[in-house]
Design a protein around this motif. Structure first.
Motif, PDB file in Angstrom:
ATOM      1  N   THR A 128       0.837  -1.201   0.000  1.00  0.00           N
ATOM      2  CA  THR A 128       0.000   0.000   0.000  1.00  0.00           C
ATOM      3  C   THR A 128       0.877   1.258   0.000  1.00  0.00           C
ATOM      4  O   THR A 128       0.607   2.220  -0.702  1.00  0.00           O
ATOM      5  CB  THR A 128      -0.916   0.016   1.244  1.00  0.00           C
TER       6      THR A 128
ATOM      7  N   PHE B  87       1.710   7.581  -6.316  1.00  0.00           N
ATOM      8  CA  PHE B  87       0.680   8.569  -6.658  1.00  0.00           C
ATOM      9  C   PHE B  87       0.928   9.867  -5.894  1.00  0.00           C
ATOM     10  O   PHE B  87       0.675  10.956  -6.415  1.00  0.00           O
ATOM     11  CB  PHE B  87      -0.721   8.015  -6.362  1.00  0.00           C
TER      12      PHE B  87
ATOM     13  N   LEU C 253      -2.170   5.710 -15.976  1.00  0.00           N
ATOM     14  CA  LEU C 253      -3.620   5.793 -16.101  1.00  0.00           C
ATOM     15  C   LEU C 253      -4.014   5.666 -17.563  1.00  0.00           C
ATOM     16  O   LEU C 253      -3.348   5.008 -18.342  1.00  0.00           O
ATOM     17  CB  LEU C 253      -4.142   7.129 -15.549  1.00  0.00           C
TER      18      LEU C 253
ATOM     19  N   GLY D   7      -7.750   0.616   1.157  1.00  0.00           N
ATOM     20  CA  GLY D   7      -7.650  -0.728   1.703  1.00  0.00           C
ATOM     21  C   GLY D   7      -8.547  -0.939   2.904  1.00  0.00           C
ATOM     22  O   GLY D   7      -9.099  -2.014   3.095  1.00  0.00           O
TER      23      GLY D   7
ATOM     24  N   GLN E  51     -12.728   0.643   1.937  1.00  0.00           N
ATOM     25  CA  GLN E  51     -13.404   0.139   0.746  1.00  0.00           C
ATOM     26  C   GLN E  51     -14.209   1.213   0.033  1.00  0.00           C
ATOM     27  O   GLN E  51     -13.648   2.205  -0.386  1.00  0.00           O
ATOM     28  CB  GLN E  51     -14.295  -1.045   1.135  1.00  0.00           C
TER      29      GLN E  51
ATOM     30  N   GLU F 276     -13.113   7.356  -0.480  1.00  0.00           N
ATOM     31  CA  GLU F 276     -13.080   8.746  -0.934  1.00  0.00           C
ATOM     32  C   GLU F 276     -13.638   9.669   0.144  1.00  0.00           C
ATOM     33  O   GLU F 276     -13.102  10.733   0.425  1.00  0.00           O
ATOM     34  CB  GLU F 276     -13.906   8.888  -2.215  1.00  0.00           C
TER      35      GLU F 276
ATOM     36  N   ASN G 171     -18.354   0.710  -6.597  1.00  0.00           N
ATOM     37  CA  ASN G 171     -19.691   0.857  -6.030  1.00  0.00           C
ATOM     38  C   ASN G 171     -20.560   1.818  -6.849  1.00  0.00           C
ATOM     39  O   ASN G 171     -21.519   2.365  -6.360  1.00  0.00           O
ATOM     40  CB  ASN G 171     -19.617   1.303  -4.569  1.00  0.00           C
TER      41      ASN G 171
ATOM     42  N   GLU H 270     -13.429  -7.205  -2.571  1.00  0.00           N
ATOM     43  CA  GLU H 270     -12.985  -5.827  -2.370  1.00  0.00           C
ATOM     44  C   GLU H 270     -13.871  -4.863  -3.153  1.00  0.00           C
ATOM     45  O   GLU H 270     -14.205  -5.121  -4.315  1.00  0.00           O
ATOM     46  CB  GLU H 270     -11.538  -5.667  -2.843  1.00  0.00           C
ATOM     47  N   VAL H 271     -14.258  -3.769  -2.497  1.00  0.00           N
ATOM     48  CA  VAL H 271     -15.057  -2.746  -3.170  1.00  0.00           C
ATOM     49  C   VAL H 271     -14.234  -1.464  -3.283  1.00  0.00           C
ATOM     50  O   VAL H 271     -13.620  -1.032  -2.311  1.00  0.00           O
ATOM     51  CB  VAL H 271     -16.369  -2.464  -2.408  1.00  0.00           C
ATOM     52  N   VAL H 272     -14.192  -0.897  -4.479  1.00  0.00           N
ATOM     53  CA  VAL H 272     -13.446   0.346  -4.687  1.00  0.00           C
ATOM     54  C   VAL H 272     -14.421   1.434  -5.136  1.00  0.00           C
ATOM     55  O   VAL H 272     -15.594   1.155  -5.365  1.00  0.00           O
ATOM     56  CB  VAL H 272     -12.334   0.154  -5.746  1.00  0.00           C
ATOM     57  N   THR H 273     -13.930   2.675  -5.263  1.00  0.00           N
ATOM     58  CA  THR H 273     -14.803   3.749  -5.744  1.00  0.00           C
ATOM     59  C   THR H 273     -14.568   3.933  -7.247  1.00  0.00           C
ATOM     60  O   THR H 273     -13.500   3.613  -7.750  1.00  0.00           O
ATOM     61  CB  THR H 273     -14.522   5.071  -5.008  1.00  0.00           C
TER      62      THR H 273
ATOM     63  N   GLU I  62     -13.841   6.407  -8.992  1.00  0.00           N
ATOM     64  CA  GLU I  62     -12.758   7.327  -9.361  1.00  0.00           C
ATOM     65  C   GLU I  62     -11.382   6.814  -8.952  1.00  0.00           C
ATOM     66  O   GLU I  62     -10.372   7.433  -9.246  1.00  0.00           O
ATOM     67  CB  GLU I  62     -12.991   8.697  -8.719  1.00  0.00           C
ATOM     68  N   GLN I  63     -11.331   5.709  -8.234  1.00  0.00           N
ATOM     69  CA  GLN I  63     -10.062   5.232  -7.672  1.00  0.00           C
ATOM     70  C   GLN I  63      -9.062   4.828  -8.766  1.00  0.00           C
ATOM     71  O   GLN I  63      -9.441   4.273  -9.796  1.00  0.00           O
ATOM     72  CB  GLN I  63     -10.347   4.052  -6.753  1.00  0.00           C
ATOM     73  N   LYS I  64      -7.766   5.134  -8.520  1.00  0.00           N
ATOM     74  CA  LYS I  64      -6.743   4.805  -9.511  1.00  0.00           C
ATOM     75  C   LYS I  64      -5.683   3.852  -8.952  1.00  0.00           C
ATOM     76  O   LYS I  64      -4.996   3.182  -9.695  1.00  0.00           O
ATOM     77  CB  LYS I  64      -6.013   6.078  -9.964  1.00  0.00           C
ATOM     78  N   ASP I  65      -5.499   3.885  -7.649  1.00  0.00           N
ATOM     79  CA  ASP I  65      -4.444   3.098  -7.023  1.00  0.00           C
ATOM     80  C   ASP I  65      -5.095   1.936  -6.281  1.00  0.00           C
ATOM     81  O   ASP I  65      -5.833   2.136  -5.320  1.00  0.00           O
ATOM     82  CB  ASP I  65      -3.668   4.013  -6.060  1.00  0.00           C
TER      83      ASP I  65
ATOM     84  N   SER J 220      -3.437  -1.503  -2.421  1.00  0.00           N
ATOM     85  CA  SER J 220      -3.881  -1.997  -1.129  1.00  0.00           C
ATOM     86  C   SER J 220      -4.906  -3.125  -1.298  1.00  0.00           C
ATOM     87  O   SER J 220      -4.786  -4.191  -0.693  1.00  0.00           O
ATOM     88  CB  SER J 220      -4.478  -0.833  -0.351  1.00  0.00           C
ATOM     89  N   ASN J 221      -5.921  -2.885  -2.146  1.00  0.00           N
ATOM     90  CA  ASN J 221      -6.963  -3.891  -2.369  1.00  0.00           C
ATOM     91  C   ASN J 221      -6.381  -5.161  -2.976  1.00  0.00           C
ATOM     92  O   ASN J 221      -6.728  -6.276  -2.581  1.00  0.00           O
ATOM     93  CB  ASN J 221      -8.044  -3.343  -3.298  1.00  0.00           C
TER      94      ASN J 221
ATOM     95  N   VAL K 234     -11.952   1.409 -18.499  1.00  0.00           N
ATOM     96  CA  VAL K 234     -10.652   1.930 -18.084  1.00  0.00           C
ATOM     97  C   VAL K 234     -10.259   1.388 -16.715  1.00  0.00           C
ATOM     98  O   VAL K 234      -9.137   0.913 -16.507  1.00  0.00           O
ATOM     99  CB  VAL K 234     -10.661   3.474 -18.068  1.00  0.00           C
TER     100      VAL K 234
ATOM    101  N   LEU L 120      -6.980  -0.760 -15.503  1.00  0.00           N
ATOM    102  CA  LEU L 120      -6.022  -0.344 -14.475  1.00  0.00           C
ATOM    103  C   LEU L 120      -5.871  -1.421 -13.404  1.00  0.00           C
ATOM    104  O   LEU L 120      -4.762  -1.709 -12.934  1.00  0.00           O
ATOM    105  CB  LEU L 120      -6.484   0.969 -13.822  1.00  0.00           C
TER     106      LEU L 120
END
Lengths: 289, 377
Positions: free
Chosen positions: A7, A14, A210, A255, A258, A262, B176, B202-205, B207-210, B213-214, B233, B237
């Motif tokens: 992580t 970034f 990206l 992580g 979840q 954001e 999500n 695992e759930v991400v957003t 807009e997430q790019k990195d 961790s997940n 896209v 990624l």
């Protein structure tokens, strides 16, 4: 432990890019007291310029990056030239002007490259380095390295050169600087140019990480702006620390929280700014509207 | 924009004013047959709407050139719903007042869901490009889908992965947003039916790019398969970063993973072997599709894709049904659509009572950036 370190790697990579974006915001702000809302779009143009030259004309990645810096640097100069008549007269109009330029750049990108965007192949196509199960992509090392070099060069320029010293002087007191014979307009133009150049460095580095498209500047701009605020707007060390902090915050929130990552990131940011409104390196910031 | 909404509402209201007056344009036997195409032409979702419109237009133009419906031309009118359900409902009232016999579109499930009750009351059959299972749940006799729902996409995928390939260690990563969460729920349900519990979820957003961790957490479980529920896209990624982390799992997902955007974003080598569930794998999947793709490229100068093909299929079914009713709309047209058995670009159309026509998707494997049918590999 492995998850923690992995992580960390992602967060730092970034974070380095966010730091570059934040530095671009800060250098313009410290000289002119102006938030350049077109900065995110300049990052996007930088990403497009670098990736286009790299992919279409097969220039080496480093050369493509330099070309991108020149292209966006010129854009920065153009924006400053348009805004110059308003300097010290109408601050709000200048702000709106930068928002307008952002929209113009986005529209231009759609005209030139189309709305769909393109992916950029990794310029250092080697296996990631494996350190006891923690994998470090070689490209991440490149990103961190280039960001560090750009930061050092900027610091040397501001501290050791006459032009840099003149810019610092304008940032502190533009009237006194004028009295000393410093051309404020030229100094402002230089800060805009450097800011745009930094945007190109950030943009060309983020391209292969990206997907390059006309709207990519939005999120990067917001994160970079927030990073600059967190570090202390206008402060160079602040921009670096803020950028890193934001990258790491983002990475660890993803992580652990979840779908709420954001939300958590920006709540933490809001709390930090509430507790310390001037940011981590809270300099007495300039405001000369 | 407000003005147009107000204008549209006013038009709809005034047109509705004389009660009991000619709503059954089905009685008309002369002049063009009015078919409405409602799709987003502005706003964030306009690229989908534009593709859908091109597909529909291609089918209608072909039919008109070939003599139309029993000698009558089909008049296709395009309306912009801006991807907004409120605008959509206003347009639904407008087309029912203006005597349209049928509606094609929209590309967004949310807009179609909002319009469905109005079109049902007005007895205007609608062939939509939406894919949400909620559309089928409505069981409206006037609503038809031109593609399978997410349930079918993920059921086919689970069948292939678990029943055929006997994969047991499956990990999930999804965003999500509307699409990602729909995929997540549908795939999870299909796994549960097979008594498979995912080793990671695992759930991400959006807009997430990195994803370090997940993905690091997923890597600890060492899964055989990684299900990715995200748009083109982001799927790319995730795949790229997963390989960088040394994850060896096979990637699997829905239609976005069959696109070149996914493959180039991930890097061709990383995307190699990804399992795709889609009714339309590529422009080369069959001779009929090849012919369609060439035709489309000749007219519009761009590559065909799933969204274009399904809109074309939907419009073709509508035209076939109109031929059977002689241009008449209402219940008769709905029944005719239900009766159409078409060997389309997306597969064999065979409508059931919930309005779903395609009941299976195909499994493809990504080879050098292109999805090819799994059987052929």
């Amino acid at each position: 432990m492995q998850v923690f370190l992995q992580t960390l790697i992602g967060g730092i990579t970034f974070g380095a890019v966010y730091a570059l974006v934040a530095m671009g915001f800060s250098i313009v702000y410290r000289t002119m007291g102006l938030v350049n809302f077109a900065h995110g779009s300049v990052v996007m143009i930088g990403a497009y310029a670098a990736s286009t030259f790299y992919m279409a004309t097969r220039l080496p990645f480093a050369v493509a990056m330099v070309v991108a810096i020149v292209v966006t640097g010129l854009i920065g100069l153009v924006i400053e030239r348009f805004l110059r008549p308003l300097e010290n007269k109408d601050f709000t109009l200048m702000l709106i002007g930068t928002i307008g330029f952002g929209a113009v750049l986005e529209a231009l990108a759609i005209l030139i490259w189309g709305a769909t965007g393109h992916a950029v192949p990794n310029p250092v196509a080697t296996e990631p380095i494996n350190l006891g199960g923690v994998r470090i992509p070689t490209y991440s090392l490149l990103v961190i390295g280039v960001a560090a070099v750009a930061t050092t060069m900027l610091a040397l320029f501001l501290r050791r050169t006459k032009l840099g010293a003149a810019m610092q002087a304008v940032a502190m007191d533009h009237e006194a600087a004028t009295a000393c014979g410093i051309h404020v307009g030229r100094s402002n133009a230089l800060s805009f140019g450097i800011g745009a150049g930094l945007a190109a460095v950030a943009g060309s580095l983020i391209g292969p990480m990206l997907y390059v498209n006309p709207t990519m500047g939005g999120t990067l701009g917001i994160k970079g702006f927030a990073a600059a605020m967190l570090g202390g707007f206008g402060s160079m060390p602040g921009a670096i620390v803020g950028g890193m902090a934001f990258g790491l915050l983002d990475a660890f929130a993803a992580g652990n929280f979840q779908a709420y990552s954001e939300l958590v990131t920006f709540v933490v940011f809001a709390l930090a700014v509430m507790i310390r409104p001037t940011g981590i390196f809270g300099e007495a910031t300039v405001n000369r509207a | 924009m407000k003005l147009t909404i107000v204008a549209v509402t006013l038009v709809a209201l005034t047109a509705c004013a004389p009660p009991g007056e000619d709503s059954g344009s089905g009685q008309k036997t002369e002049g063009p047959i009015k078919v409405a195409n409602i799709n987003a032409q502005s706003g964030q979702l306009s690229s989908l709407g534009k593709w859908e419109n091109k597909g529909v237009k291609l089918a209608v133009d072909e039919a008109n050139k070939a003599g139309g419906v029993n000698g009558r031309q089909v008049q296709l009118d395009l309306f912009d719903d801006q991807g907004d359900p409120t605008v959509g409902t206003n347009l639904a009232r407008k087309i029912s007042a203006d005597g349209y016999v049928a509606m094609l579109g929209t590309a967004e499930s949310a807009v179609t869901l909002a319009m469905a009750p109005i079109l049902k009351t007005a007895k205007i059959p609608n062939i939509t490009s939406g894919q949400s299972p909620k559309l089928a749940d409505l069981k409206s006799p006037f609503l038809f889908l031109n593609a399978p729902t997410s349930v079918t996409f993920d059921e086919t995928l689970a069948k292939y992965l678990v029943d055929e390939k006997a994969s047991k260690k499956i990990a999930l990563i999804s965003n999500n947003g509307a699409y990602g969460s729909g995929e997540h729920d549908a795939f999870l349900k299909s796994l549960k039916q097979r008594n498979v519990t995912p080793v990671a979820d695992e759930v991400v957003t959006p807009e997430q790019k990195d994803f370090n961790s997940n993905l690091a957490k997923i890597r600890q479980q060492n899964p055989e398969v990684l299900f990715i529920g995200a748009e083109e896209v982001q799927s790319g990624l995730i795949a790229k970063q997963a390989r960088e982390l040394g994850l060896k799992a096979v990637f699997a997902g829905g239609a976005p993973m069959g696109t070149d955007v996914y493959a180039t974003t991930a890097g061709l080598a990383n995307a190699e072997g990804s399992v795709v569930s889609s009714p339309y794998l590529s422009n080369e999947a069959s001779p009929a599709i090849k012919e369609f793709a060439a035709k489309y490229k000749a007219v519009y100068g761009e590559e065909a894709r799933l969204h274009v093909a399904k809109a074309y299929d939907g419009a073709s079914i509508m035209i076939e049904a109109l031929k059977q009713t002689g241009g008449e709309g209402g219940q008769k047209l709905a029944d005719a659509i239900r009766g159409v058995k078409r060997d389309g670009l997306l597969g064999q159309y065979n409508y059931d009572e919930s309005g779903v026509g395609i009941h299976e998707t195909k499994i493809g494997l990504v080879k050098e950036g292109k999805a090819v049918p799994a059987a052929a590999s």
